[in-house]
Design a protein around this motif. Structure first.
Motif, short mmCIF file in Angstrom:
data_model
loop_
_atom_site.label_atom_id
_atom_site.label_comp_id
_atom_site.label_asym_id
_atom_site.label_seq_id
_atom_site.Cartn_x
_atom_site.Cartn_y
_atom_site.Cartn_z
N LEU A 116 0.66 6.56 30.08
CA LEU A 116 -0.61 6.37 29.39
C LEU A 116 -0.35 6.41 27.89
CD1 LEU A 116 -2.90 8.78 31.44
CD2 LEU A 116 -2.58 6.32 31.75
N GLY A 163 -1.68 7.40 24.66
CA GLY A 163 -2.72 8.26 24.10
C GLY A 163 -2.58 8.43 22.60
N LEU A 210 -7.81 19.37 25.33
CA LEU A 210 -7.06 18.34 26.07
C LEU A 210 -7.52 18.24 27.51
CD1 LEU A 210 -3.52 19.18 24.65
CD2 LEU A 210 -5.06 17.39 23.89
N ASP A 211 -8.73 18.60 27.76
CA ASP A 211 -9.22 18.59 29.14
C ASP A 211 -9.27 17.18 29.72
OD1 ASP A 211 -9.42 21.26 29.08
OD2 ASP A 211 -11.60 21.35 28.82
N GLY A 212 -9.41 16.19 28.88
CA GLY A 212 -9.46 14.81 29.38
C GLY A 212 -8.16 14.42 30.05
N VAL A 213 -7.06 14.68 29.39
CA VAL A 213 -5.78 14.31 29.98
C VAL A 213 -5.46 15.20 31.18
CG1 VAL A 213 -4.27 15.76 28.57
CG2 VAL A 213 -3.45 13.56 29.42
N ALA A 229 -7.65 16.31 33.27
CA ALA A 229 -8.43 15.75 34.38
C ALA A 229 -7.70 14.55 34.99
CB ALA A 229 -9.82 15.33 33.88
N MET A 230 -7.16 13.74 34.11
CA MET A 230 -6.39 12.58 34.57
C MET A 230 -5.14 13.02 35.34
SD MET A 230 -6.09 9.30 34.57
CE MET A 230 -4.82 8.07 34.79
N HIS A 267 -5.89 14.31 38.73
CA HIS A 267 -6.23 13.21 39.64
C HIS A 267 -4.95 12.51 40.14
CE1 HIS A 267 -8.30 9.79 41.30
NE2 HIS A 267 -7.58 8.97 40.52
N THR A 296 -16.03 16.45 28.70
CA THR A 296 -15.50 16.99 29.96
C THR A 296 -16.50 17.99 30.50
OG1 THR A 296 -14.22 18.51 28.62
CG2 THR A 296 -13.04 16.64 29.55
N LEU A 316 -15.15 12.65 31.58
CA LEU A 316 -13.84 12.39 32.17
C LEU A 316 -13.58 13.21 33.43
CD1 LEU A 316 -11.66 12.11 28.95
CD2 LEU A 316 -12.55 10.26 30.36
N THR A 349 -12.18 9.46 35.50
CA THR A 349 -10.95 9.60 34.70
C THR A 349 -10.43 8.26 34.17
OG1 THR A 349 -9.59 9.45 36.69
CG2 THR A 349 -10.21 11.66 35.96
N GLY A 398 -7.25 5.68 26.26
CA GLY A 398 -6.21 6.60 25.77
C GLY A 398 -6.80 7.88 25.22
N PHE A 442 -6.98 11.35 25.28
CA PHE A 442 -6.37 12.57 25.77
C PHE A 442 -7.17 13.80 25.33
CE2 PHE A 442 -1.68 11.28 26.49
CZ PHE A 442 -2.09 10.18 27.23
N THR A 495 -10.73 15.70 24.07
CA THR A 495 -12.19 15.65 24.18
C THR A 495 -12.78 16.88 23.50
OG1 THR A 495 -12.01 16.72 26.34
CG2 THR A 495 -12.31 14.32 26.33
#
Lengths: 493, 105
Positions: free
Chosen positions: A14, A16, A30-33, A35-36, A39, B20, B52, B56, B63, B65, B67
C-alpha cells in the motif's frame, strides 16, 4: 527479488506516502492502517506488518510524544495479534543536521537495527548494527552491509559459520622440486603460503606453478587474479612451459579475474566466498592479495584478508597469496597486505643486481612446523619451466646469473685441473712405487747372490782350513816316519 | 454523527473525512469540521465521511494510513490532505480557504 514479491499472494503493498503539501491540524492516529492490516491478516494467525518510512507520516504529528505513543500503540496492537512489526525510519545525524522524528523510539521496541551509510573513496559503504535485541545474545559490532543483485549480505557474519578442519600432517608440493625440498618436503595441506616480492619477481609464476601442481594431483584449484585477465595468465604461463589450458579444460582449474578498484572490499569478500562455495576448491590462489588495498572500504583490507584466510583454514583449503612488498621499506621485506603474520609459510622473492644483471632470488623467510633451508637461491625461469639454482657467495655478494655461470665454469675448470693434477700425481706415485718394488726385487736378488757368494766363501774357507789341517797332519806323519822315535814306534819332533 | 459512511450527500463531494469509528480523535474531527463548514456557510462545500473500520478500501484507494484525515481531491486528481482531529482552527481555516481559490480547487 521484486518479481517474487509481485507474484506472491502472501503480501500486499500500500502506498501511504503523505502528499507533499500535507499538513496536520491536531493529533491523529494510525488506526486506519491497523484496520486494513487486521482485515488482510485475518485468518493467517500472524504475519508481518511493515511500515516503511513511518517517520514521514509521524513527522506531521505536532506533538512528538504523541508520535511515540502511536509507535507504542502499533507495537502493542501487533503483539496482541502475534504480528511481527517492522518499522523503518530515518535517524538524525550526530550533528543534528537532520531532524529526529522518532527520538526515543528505541526504548519501546524490542529490537533496533541501525543502518548507516558512509562515503569512502567516493564509494558508498553501507553499515549495519544491532543496537538492541532484547533477551537475545547478539553481535554489537557495526558490520558492513552489501546490497547487490542477489540481495542483502552481511559478509563477515556469514564467514564464521564454517566448521573448522583439523590440521593436516600431509605435505604437498608447489610444483618446483627443489623448492619443495628446501621447504622440508613441501607445504602442509590446508596451510597458507605467502609469496612476496616487488613487481616482476615471478610471484604469479610461483602461484601458477602451485596451481598446476595441485591440478596434476587431481585437486580442484580456484585462481583469483586481480592484476591480469585469465587468458593472459594462461598465455604467459605457457611461455615458461607451464600449460594451464588442459587443467582448465578438465575442470580442475578455474581462473577468475576481478578488478580490485571496481568494488568495495566487502563485495570482493562476498564474491570470493561465493566462488569458494560454488567451486569447492582444494587449493586457492589470490594473486595479488595486496590489490585489495585498491578497493574502497570503511574497514581495513587487512581485516578482510584475515577473514578470507579464516574461511580457507576452516575449510581446509591450501591457500597461496601473493603480495607486493612495501617498496618504501625494502629492507624489512614488509608486505603491503600485512599477510606475513597470517601465513604459515613465507617465500620472499627479490632482485639481486650484480655485474650489470638483475636476477631473481628466492628465500624462505618462515615455514611453520618445518625445518627449512635458510639459503638464498636463484629462481630460474626458462621455456622448460621453473627451477632453483644454488648461488655463489663472493665476498659480501651473492653471485647469480652470468656471474654465477662464470663462477660455475671457473669452479668446474678448477675442479678439472685439480682432478688431472691429482691423477698425474697418483700415476707418478704408482710408478715410483713400481720402481721401488723393482729396485727392491733387484736388491733382493743381489742379496741372495751375495749370500750365496758368502756361503761359498765360507765353504771355501772351511775347506781350505780343513785342507791345511790335513796337510799339516800329512807333513807331520811324513816327518815322523823319517826321524827317530821316542816311543814305541815314533820318534820326537 | 453515526458510524455509517455518509455517501448520501450527492455527487459533488469536495471533501472526504476519514475516521475510525467513534474514537475520540474521530469524534473531535467530525465536530470541528462541522463547525468550520457551518462558519463558512458555503453550500457548495460538501463533506463525505468514510469510516475505515467499516470500509477499509479507503486505506488502499487513498493511502490513508493516519486518521482522522481530511482530503480534497483536486481537479487534476492530486489530493491535498489535512491530518488530525482538526483542533487547530487556523490550520483548518487555511485548508478550507485554499479549497476556494481557483488554483487549488
Amino acid at each position: 527479488m521484486g518479481k517474487a514479491l509481485t507474484d506472491s499472494d502472501a503480501w500486499a503493498l500500500l502506498d501511504g506516502r503523505p502528499p507533499i503539501d500535507a499538513a496536520a491540524s491536531g493529533g491523529f492516529d494510525l488506526d486506519g492502517v491497523l484496520a486494513m492490516a487486521e482485515h488482510r491478516l485475518e485468518g493467517l494467525g500472524g504475519g508481518w506488518l511493515i511500515l516503511d518510512g513511518i517517520d514521514q507520516l509521524l513527522s506531521l504529528e505536532p506533538d512528538p510524544r504523541a508520535a511515540l505513543d502511536q509507535v507504542r500503540h502499533l507495537n502493542d496492537w501487533c503483539q496482541a495479534r502475534r504480528i511481527t512489526l517492522l518499522l523503518t525510519g530515518k535517524q538524525t545525524r550526530s550533528d543534528g543536521s537532520q531532524p529526529l522524528d522518532l527520538e526515543g523510539v528505541e526504548f519501546m521496541l524490542s529490537t533496533v537495527l541501525v543502518l548507516a551509510t558512509e562515503l569512502v573513496g567516493r564509494r558508498l559503504n553501507r553499515r549495519f548494527r544491532v543496537a538492541k535485541y532484547r533477551g537475545s545474545a547478539h553481535i554489537t559490532d557495526e558490520l558492513p552491509l552489501v546490497m547487490d543483485d542477489a540481495g542483502l549480505h552481511l559478509p563477515y557474519s556469514a564467514a564464521s559459520e564454517a566448521a573448522r578442519t583439523a590440521a593436516s600432517q600431509e605435505r604437498i608440493g608447489m610444483g618446483i622440486l627443489r623448492l619443495d625440498r628446501i621447504l622440508g618436503g613441501g607445504i602442509y595441506r590446508g596451510s597458507t603460503v605467502l609469496v612476496s616480492g616487488a613487481p616482476g619477481t615471478a610471484k604469479t609464476t610461483l602461484g601458477v606453478s602451485f596451481a598446476l601442481a595441485a591440478a596434476d594431483r587431481g585437486e580442484r584449484v580456484l585462481y583469483l587474479t586481480f592484476d591480469e585477465l585469465d587468458d593472459r595468465i594462461v598465455r604467459n604461463a605457457a611461455s615458461i612451459g607451464l600449460r594451464l589450458q588442459p587443467a582448465i579444460d578438465s575442470g580442475l582449474l578455474k581462473i577468475e579475474s576481478r578488478q580490485a578498484w571496481n568494488s568495495l572490499v566487502e563485495e570482493h569478500f562476498i564474491t570470493i566466498h561465493r566462488w569458494i562455495d560454488a567451486f569447492q576448491p582444494d587449493c586457492l590462489v589470490i594473486d595479488p592479495v595486496s590489490a585489495l588495498l585498491k578497493a574502497a572500504s570503511a574497514d581495513s583490507a587487512y581485516m578482510t584478508t584475515e577473514r578470507i584466510l579464516d574461511e580457507t583454514r576452516a575449510r581446509g583449503i591450501t591457500t597461496l597469496l601473493t603480495s607486493l612488498i612495501d617498496t618504501d621499506k625494502p629492507q624489512t621485506e614488509t608486505t603491503l597486505s600485512h599477510a606475513s603474520t597470517l601465513a604459515d609459510s613465507w617465500i620472499s622473492l627479490e632482485y639481486r643486481i650484480h655485474g650489470g644483471e638483475r636476477n631473481r632470488a628466492l628465500s624462505i623467510v618462515k615455514s611453520r612446523g618445518s625445518a627449512h633451508s635458510n639459503q638464498v637461491r636463484e629462481l630460474l625461469l626458462s621455456g622448460s619451466g621453473v627451477d632453483l639454482a644454488d648461488v655463489y657467495e663472493y665476498g659480501p655478494k651473492v653471485l647469480m646469473g652470468t656471474a654465477r655461470i662464470e663462477e660455475e665454469h671457473e669452479v668446474a675448470e678448477r675442479h678439472r685441473r685439480q682432478y688431472v693434477e691429482r691423477a698425474q700425481r697418483q700415476r707418478d706415485l704408482e710408478r715410483n712405487i713400481q720402481q721401488a718394488r723393482l729396485r727392491m726385487e733387484e736388491a733382493q736378488s743381489e742379496a741372495e747372490r751375495l749370500t750365496e757368494v758368502l756361503e761359498r766363501e765360507r765353504q771355501g774357507n772351511a775347506e781350505t782350513k780343513h785342507n791345511a789341517a790335513e796337510h799339516r797332519q800329512d807333513i807331520q806323519r811324513r816327518r815322523a816316519a823319517d826321524g827317530p822315535t821316542t816311543g814305541k814306534d815314533r820318534g820326537t819332533e | 454523527m453515526n458510524g455509517k459512511n455518509d455517501r448520501e450527500t450527492g455527487t459533488n463531494t469536495d471533501l472526504i473525512l476519514f475516521v475510525t469509528g467513534d474514537s475520540p480523535r474521530s469524534l473531535r474531527a467530525r465536530a470541528n469540521l462541522a463547525t468550520a463548514v457551518e462558519d463558512i456557510a458555503d453550500n457548495r462545500l460538501t463533506v463525505r465521511h468514510i469510516d475505515l473500520l467499516q470500509d477499509t478500501s479507503g486505506v488502499a484507494e487513498y493511502g490513508m494510513f493516519a486518521t482522522p484525515a481530511l482530503i480534497h481531491v483536486r481537479a487534476s486528481g492530486e489530493p491535498t490532505v489535512l491530518y488530525g482531529d482538526l483542533s487547530n482552527g487556523p490550520e483548518l481555516e487555511r485548508f478550507l480557504a485554499n479549497l476556494q481559490s481557483p488554483e487549488t480547487a
